[in-house]
Design an enzyme around this catalytic site. Structure first.
Site, PDB file in Angstrom:
ATOM      1  N   MET A   1      14.531  -3.553 -19.563  1.00 47.99           N
ATOM      2  CA  MET A   1      15.175  -4.387 -18.587  1.00 47.99           C
ATOM      3  C   MET A   1      15.462  -3.841 -17.195  1.00 47.99           C
ATOM      4  O   MET A   1      16.515  -3.946 -16.663  1.00 47.99           O
ATOM      5  CB  MET A   1      16.801  -4.542 -19.383  1.00 47.99           C
TER       6      MET A   1
ATOM      7  N   LYS B   1      20.858 -13.430 -25.546  1.00 51.41           N
ATOM      8  CA  LYS B   1      21.206 -13.336 -24.065  1.00 51.41           C
ATOM      9  C   LYS B   1      19.945 -13.238 -23.296  1.00 51.41           C
ATOM     10  O   LYS B   1      18.948 -12.445 -23.689  1.00 51.41           O
ATOM     11  CB  LYS B   1      22.182 -12.041 -24.026  1.00 51.41           C
TER      12      LYS B   1
ATOM     13  N   ASP C   1      17.913 -14.064 -31.311  1.00 51.72           N
ATOM     14  CA  ASP C   1      17.976 -13.819 -29.985  1.00 51.72           C
ATOM     15  C   ASP C   1      16.970 -14.639 -29.299  1.00 51.72           C
ATOM     16  O   ASP C   1      15.805 -15.035 -29.975  1.00 51.72           O
ATOM     17  CB  ASP C   1      17.877 -12.322 -29.452  1.00 51.72           C
TER      18      ASP C   1
END
Length: 461
Positions: free
Chosen positions: A382, A269, A247
């Protein structure tokens, strides 16, 4: 080459140790592991050595060294603080062409002890030829971290199968190929998990049936950023991988630790952009493993905490592919520790809750009344984009607007930045943070000014 490295079989061979102190005891403990017949000469014995001699088949010859004690001795170790005695032991042994080591006196040694990495029956010995023993020890520690503990068990099983493999596979190249696949495939994974019976069944299947083309998948947590927080097991699997899917959040320093000839595929991502859809990542893991490859799926933090690791392994498991999981230090634990924020504290927080600020689009129920309770720490992954909503919901359900908060940007990296303020300032703090960022809400944040230890000072809003 100043010394020729040799591995000596000391089982049932006589070794004489002159000395009864702690250094002699350490040498004797090492010799005991080899099955040697040990004789000791010493004026007095340290408590550790007294206990060993009382409980083991070790012969204490007495207090005075005599040259005749060297008769029928395979090798000799002198470990006393008497330089004259040490020199005499060396001279007598050398005249008999008997190998002798005088501890810390290289000039009186016909052999020297290396630093040892013991994964019996796998043994690794490191020597500086007596020039820099501390450096040899440091190298040994580095090698220790690279070699998993199950190597010895795997080698022992392989030894019991070696003759059967040799009988069935006649040519050396074929046997080499068989063992390379075994030591890097499902057999090795099963040994690592302690499934020894299944491991032997796998060897038997691979030997007598058409070899399976299926590889395996290892889901590895890379930690929150600092490469020093990568686990030893994760590093070992990265060194064995044929291909690594990683990632964006994985530190490039960690990617550099991957085996050099392994393929590296970025499938990461970022907020607002996806280089590869999750369903395609799942299919790729299966496809690569079915090609017989050792696949490492390297994810930032811990793969099972907001990392979609469970989703990926569901598909791997459904395809019947062997897999394993190596946990990583999740961002909530790593970033807060580096910011000097304890997640729990007897006086401030008796529980901690991790939530994501990026739930599924079809809507997850969030229990805001529970999240707004006092005496707990709330960590939001997040959550930068939803900082305003989080502030509004928590205050509406009873959390005080003056509750301390922290926004930790690039936690555990050398450029980590920690913004400190209150819940009512959360949106403003989040707008100043560089991704990736973590939101921490709770009274424990106030402790950061006392125990912050890493990087720059925390910035107060």
């Amino acid at each position: 080459m100043e010394y020729l490295p040799l591995f000596a079989n000391l089982r049932r061979r006589t070794v004489l140790v002159v000395g009864g102190g702690h250094v002699a005891a350490r040498k004797i403990e090492l010799l005991m592991r080899t099955g040697a017949q040990i004789r000791v000469v010493a004026r007095e014995l340290c408590p550790q050595l007294t206990g060993i001699i009382n409980n083991r088949d070790i012969n204490w010859l007495g207090p005075i060294f005599e040259p005749a004690m060297l008769d029928e001795v395979f090798l000799v170790i002198a470990a006393t603080d008497d330089a004259e005695l040490n020199a005499r032991v060396y001279k007598c042994a050398d005249e008999r062409h008997t190998l002798v080591n005088v501890v810390d006196e290289q000039q009186n040694c016909s052999f020297i002890f290396p630093s040892i990495v013991d994964r019996s029956p796998i043994i690794v010995a490191i020597s500086s030829s007596g020039k820099a023993p501390v450096l040899a020890r440091i190298i040994r520690e580095q090698i220790e971290s690279m070699l998993p503990m199950f190597l010895g068990t795997m080698a022992t099983i392989a030894g019991t199968w070696r003759s059967r493999i040799k009988q069935y596979i006649c040519n050396m190249a074929g046997r080499r190929s068989f063992w390379e696949k075994a030591f890097n495939g499902s057999f090795a994974n099963m040994v690592a998990q302690g499934k020894l019976e299944q491991a032997e069944q796998e060897l038997e299947y691979q030997l007598y049936n058409c070899p399976s083309q299926s590889g395996n998948v290892a889901l590895v947590g890379a930690g929150p950023g600092d490469s020093g927080l990568l686990t030893l097991r994760g590093l070992q699997l990265m060194q064995q991988a044929d291909v690594v899917l990683y990632d964006y959040l994985v530190n490039p320093e960690i990617i550099d630790l991957v085996r050099r000839d392994a393929d590296r595929v970025c499938v990461g991502k970022r907020v607002g952009e996806h280089s590869m859809p999750q369903a395609e990542i799942n299919r790729l893991l299966v496809k690569l493993a079915q090609q017989g490859k050792n696949v490492v799926r390297l994810k930032g933090g811990d793969p099972f905490i907001f990392g979609r690791g469970g989703e990926e392994l569901q598909e791997v498991a459904a395809a019947g592919i062997s897999f394993q999981v190596v946990p990583g230090i999740t961002a909530a634990a790593g970033a807060t520790a580096y910011a000097g924020i304890p997640l729990t504290h007897r006086e401030y927080a008796q529980s901690v809750t991790f939530i994501t600020g990026h739930p599924r689009d079809d809507g997850d129920f969030i229990d805001w009344p529970s999240l707004a309770r006092c005496n707990q720490t709330l960590v939001v992954y997040m959550g930068v984009m939803k900082a305003a909503v989080i502030n509004r919901k928590l205050v509406a359900h009873g959390r005080a607007p003056q509750t301390p908060v922290a926004v930790i940007s690039r936690g555990t990296y050398t450029d980590q930045k920690v913004l400190i303020g209150t819940l009512e300032q959360l949106e403003m703090l989040a707008l100043q943070a560089l991704p990736p960022a973590l939101l921490v809400i709770g009274d424990v944040v106030a402790l950061s000014h006392e125990i912050n230890w890493f990087g720059q000072e925390n910035l107060i809003a």
